[in-house]
Motif scaffolding. Sequence first.
Motif, PDB file in Angstrom:
ATOM      1  N   LYS A 188      46.945  39.675  35.300  1.00 45.88           N
ATOM      2  CA  LYS A 188      46.481  38.393  34.768  1.00 45.88           C
ATOM      3  C   LYS A 188      47.348  37.259  35.281  1.00 45.88           C
ATOM      4  O   LYS A 188      47.879  36.455  34.503  1.00 45.88           O
ATOM      5  CB  LYS A 188      46.477  38.420  33.240  1.00 45.88           C
TER       6      LYS A 188
ATOM      7  N   CYS B 264      43.760  35.219  43.572  1.00 47.79           N
ATOM      8  CA  CYS B 264      43.427  35.623  42.197  1.00 47.79           C
ATOM      9  C   CYS B 264      43.707  37.113  41.988  1.00 47.79           C
ATOM     10  O   CYS B 264      43.212  37.958  42.736  1.00 47.79           O
ATOM     11  CB  CYS B 264      41.958  35.320  41.936  1.00 47.79           C
TER      12      CYS B 264
ATOM     13  N   PRO C 141      48.114  35.114  39.428  1.00 47.10           N
ATOM     14  CA  PRO C 141      47.832  35.119  40.865  1.00 47.10           C
ATOM     15  C   PRO C 141      48.909  35.846  41.662  1.00 47.10           C
ATOM     16  O   PRO C 141      50.017  36.074  41.171  1.00 47.10           O
ATOM     17  CB  PRO C 141      47.792  33.636  41.223  1.00 47.10           C
TER      18      PRO C 141
ATOM     19  N   CYS D 167      43.071  31.684  42.932  1.00 51.82           N
ATOM     20  CA  CYS D 167      43.219  31.489  41.483  1.00 51.82           C
ATOM     21  C   CYS D 167      42.753  30.095  41.076  1.00 51.82           C
ATOM     22  O   CYS D 167      43.084  29.113  41.734  1.00 51.82           O
ATOM     23  CB  CYS D 167      44.703  31.668  41.130  1.00 51.82           C
ATOM     24  N   ASP D 168      41.977  30.020  39.985  1.00 54.37           N
ATOM     25  CA  ASP D 168      41.562  28.721  39.445  1.00 54.37           C
ATOM     26  C   ASP D 168      42.038  28.541  38.003  1.00 54.37           C
ATOM     27  O   ASP D 168      41.578  27.649  37.302  1.00 54.37           O
ATOM     28  CB  ASP D 168      40.038  28.540  39.535  1.00 54.37           C
TER      29      ASP D 168
ATOM     30  N   THR E 206      41.588  30.714  35.521  1.00 54.21           N
ATOM     31  CA  THR E 206      40.773  31.488  34.571  1.00 54.21           C
ATOM     32  C   THR E 206      41.590  32.616  33.919  1.00 54.21           C
ATOM     33  O   THR E 206      41.320  32.995  32.772  1.00 54.21           O
ATOM     34  CB  THR E 206      39.538  32.087  35.289  1.00 54.21           C
ATOM     35  N   HIS E 207      42.580  33.149  34.634  1.00 58.08           N
ATOM     36  CA  HIS E 207      43.361  34.280  34.101  1.00 58.08           C
ATOM     37  C   HIS E 207      44.007  33.959  32.761  1.00 58.08           C
ATOM     38  O   HIS E 207      44.241  34.848  31.960  1.00 58.08           O
ATOM     39  CB  HIS E 207      44.439  34.710  35.110  1.00 58.08           C
TER      40      HIS E 207
ATOM     41  N   CYS F  89      43.309  38.428  38.714  1.00 52.13           N
ATOM     42  CA  CYS F  89      42.494  38.855  37.565  1.00 52.13           C
ATOM     43  C   CYS F  89      41.054  39.164  37.969  1.00 52.13           C
ATOM     44  O   CYS F  89      40.326  39.785  37.218  1.00 52.13           O
ATOM     45  CB  CYS F  89      42.523  37.792  36.472  1.00 52.13           C
ATOM     46  N   LYS F  90      40.673  38.692  39.167  1.00 50.06           N
ATOM     47  CA  LYS F  90      39.338  38.929  39.742  1.00 50.06           C
ATOM     48  C   LYS F  90      38.222  38.207  38.982  1.00 50.06           C
ATOM     49  O   LYS F  90      37.053  38.555  39.121  1.00 50.06           O
ATOM     50  CB  LYS F  90      39.016  40.448  39.850  1.00 50.06           C
TER      51      LYS F  90
ATOM     52  N   TRP G 198      47.621  31.189  46.668  1.00 51.01           N
ATOM     53  CA  TRP G 198      47.678  31.887  45.385  1.00 51.01           C
ATOM     54  C   TRP G 198      46.364  32.641  45.209  1.00 51.01           C
ATOM     55  O   TRP G 198      45.357  32.066  44.783  1.00 51.01           O
ATOM     56  CB  TRP G 198      47.929  30.888  44.243  1.00 51.01           C
TER      57      TRP G 198
ATOM     58  N   SER H 105      38.247  34.604  38.900  1.00 54.01           N
ATOM     59  CA  SER H 105      38.261  33.199  39.317  1.00 54.01           C
ATOM     60  C   SER H 105      36.882  32.759  39.785  1.00 54.01           C
ATOM     61  O   SER H 105      36.198  33.495  40.495  1.00 54.01           O
ATOM     62  CB  SER H 105      39.261  33.013  40.457  1.00 54.01           C
TER      63      SER H 105
END
Length: 79
Positions: free
Chosen positions: A9, A61, A11, A72-73, A75-76, A63-64, A59, A66
């Motif tokens: 959870k 993602c 990046p 990464c955005d 969302t994690h 958490c997969k 960076w 995003s």
Amino acid sequence: MSEPVIAQKAPFPVEVEEGKTYYWCACGKSAKQPFCDGSHKGSEFAPVAYKADKTGKAWFCGCKHSAKGALCDGTHSKL
Ligand code: FES
Ligand code: FES
């Protein structure tokens, strides 16, 4: 559509090279996070190509989930 595995959870910071293409693991099962190692085979997932537009840190993602795909955005933090 099945849910991807959450690799972590957070990046993965990776030094990327301008013009190089990287294959981000979308399924979460790769042992070589954040990149694809072929473990998605037989699932509905496929790696996502990411072409670096500049040399430096990217960076990816972990958490997969995003909405920006490979990167990464944030969302994690809501998972
Ligand atoms: Fe996850 Fe290939 S191993 S997309
Ligand atoms: Fe997936 Fe940040 S690690 S959105």
